[in-house]
Scaffold this motif. Sequence first.
Motif, PDB file in Angstrom:
ATOM      1  N   SER A  24     -12.409  56.587  11.359  1.00  0.00           N
ATOM      2  CA  SER A  24     -13.594  56.175  12.114  1.00  0.00           C
ATOM      3  C   SER A  24     -14.811  57.069  11.878  1.00  0.00           C
ATOM      4  O   SER A  24     -15.935  56.665  12.178  1.00  0.00           O
ATOM      5  N   PRO A  26     -16.528  57.907   9.173  1.00  0.00           N
ATOM      6  CA  PRO A  26     -17.630  57.295   8.396  1.00  0.00           C
ATOM      7  C   PRO A  26     -18.374  56.218   9.184  1.00  0.00           C
ATOM      8  O   PRO A  26     -19.577  56.037   9.013  1.00  0.00           O
ATOM      9  N   LYS A  27     -17.644  55.521  10.078  1.00  0.00           N
ATOM     10  CA  LYS A  27     -18.299  54.480  10.885  1.00  0.00           C
ATOM     11  C   LYS A  27     -19.286  55.111  11.866  1.00  0.00           C
ATOM     12  O   LYS A  27     -20.358  54.569  12.115  1.00  0.00           O
ATOM     13  N   ARG A  29     -20.901  57.902  11.421  1.00  0.00           N
ATOM     14  CA  ARG A  29     -22.089  58.295  10.628  1.00  0.00           C
ATOM     15  C   ARG A  29     -23.004  57.091  10.400  1.00  0.00           C
ATOM     16  O   ARG A  29     -24.228  57.194  10.506  1.00  0.00           O
ATOM     17  N   GLU A  30     -22.383  55.963  10.074  1.00  0.00           N
ATOM     18  CA  GLU A  30     -23.144  54.751   9.785  1.00  0.00           C
ATOM     19  C   GLU A  30     -23.910  54.280  11.026  1.00  0.00           C
ATOM     20  O   GLU A  30     -25.103  53.955  10.950  1.00  0.00           O
ATOM     21  N   VAL A  31     -23.215  54.270  12.166  1.00  0.00           N
ATOM     22  CA  VAL A  31     -23.838  53.799  13.410  1.00  0.00           C
ATOM     23  C   VAL A  31     -25.024  54.689  13.774  1.00  0.00           C
ATOM     24  O   VAL A  31     -26.121  54.204  14.068  1.00  0.00           O
ATOM     25  N   ALA A  33     -26.694  56.813  11.851  1.00  0.00           N
ATOM     26  CA  ALA A  33     -27.760  56.739  10.837  1.00  0.00           C
ATOM     27  C   ALA A  33     -28.652  55.528  11.125  1.00  0.00           C
ATOM     28  O   ALA A  33     -29.883  55.610  11.009  1.00  0.00           O
ATOM     29  N   GLY A  34     -28.031  54.442  11.548  1.00  0.00           N
ATOM     30  CA  GLY A  34     -28.786  53.232  11.880  1.00  0.00           C
ATOM     31  C   GLY A  34     -29.682  53.443  13.089  1.00  0.00           C
ATOM     32  O   GLY A  34     -30.830  52.996  13.120  1.00  0.00           O
ATOM     33  N   ALA A  60     -18.332  64.669  11.110  1.00  0.00           N
ATOM     34  CA  ALA A  60     -19.254  63.535  11.241  1.00  0.00           C
ATOM     35  C   ALA A  60     -20.286  63.816  12.336  1.00  0.00           C
ATOM     36  O   ALA A  60     -21.479  63.536  12.163  1.00  0.00           O
ATOM     37  N   CYS A  64     -24.295  64.023  11.860  1.00  0.00           N
ATOM     38  CA  CYS A  64     -25.212  63.204  12.668  1.00  0.00           C
ATOM     39  C   CYS A  64     -26.219  64.082  13.411  1.00  0.00           C
ATOM     40  O   CYS A  64     -27.381  63.698  13.569  1.00  0.00           O
TER      41      CYS A  64
END
Lengths: 115, 143
Positions: A24, A26-27, A29-31, A33-34, A60, A64
């Motif tokens: 989870s 990487p998810k 980080r993605e959330v 970053a968005g 992570a 962030c």
Amino acid sequence: MQFTVENRPDFAEVQGVGRLNMVSAPKLREVIAGVVAGGRTHVVVNLGGTDFMDSSGLGALIGCLKLARQAGGDLRIANVQPQVRMVLELTNMNRVLTPYDSAEAAFSPRGDSRD
Amino acid sequence: MTDVLAEVSRSGPATAETVDALHDDLDRLWAAADFVPDLDRMAFATAVIEAASNVVQHAVPSRESVQLGVDISVRPHRLHARILEIGAAPASVELAGEHGDDEEAESGRGLALIRALVSTVTFERRGADNVWVLWRDAPGATS
């Protein structure tokens, strides 16, 4: 792990429910970053539903945190559970990611609500 | 032979999915050994997941792919795990070193965390595999 984002007046609150591990991380980080790319640079990660975090998850969160600071904001964590607190303390990262009692307290102007 | 009070095993490809399944195995283990104190469960489970994640991230196959094999047992006053990197190339893991002080580093804390969470951790070559052995003394772990 499931993530939800709620836009509060002074910050974006990201809630993660489940295990913050190598699957989870990487998810997360993605959330975040968005969220930051969308202009919300003050972020609280509410870990009330996060019952496990390993060093991937911690990495992570640090990534962030850097992202939010580079954008002129900050990232704080709230509502940490015992296992997450243990990992933060053993790695001394509680100095960098200080746990707050609640999402509201994390960016409280009084700034004295650390638990 | 030390008495085994409860145990779980898992084997599968060295992938994140296998590590996720290992989390569920640990939950089953604690359900079967509910006498193990919370702090010991939390610390040992974290160390086991860190070691298994290290295998997934760093083990290099000697031929085709690496398999992860994990045996975890609750014994009187001790928690034990053996983690096999099956079919992995010989490797060395720095278990004695200190983690740097770079607070902004996003990786490199796993081994230090394992050391802080268990009483003993070893990593050695046995035959064609690398083997991790983790022990945590848990005085309250007795049925």
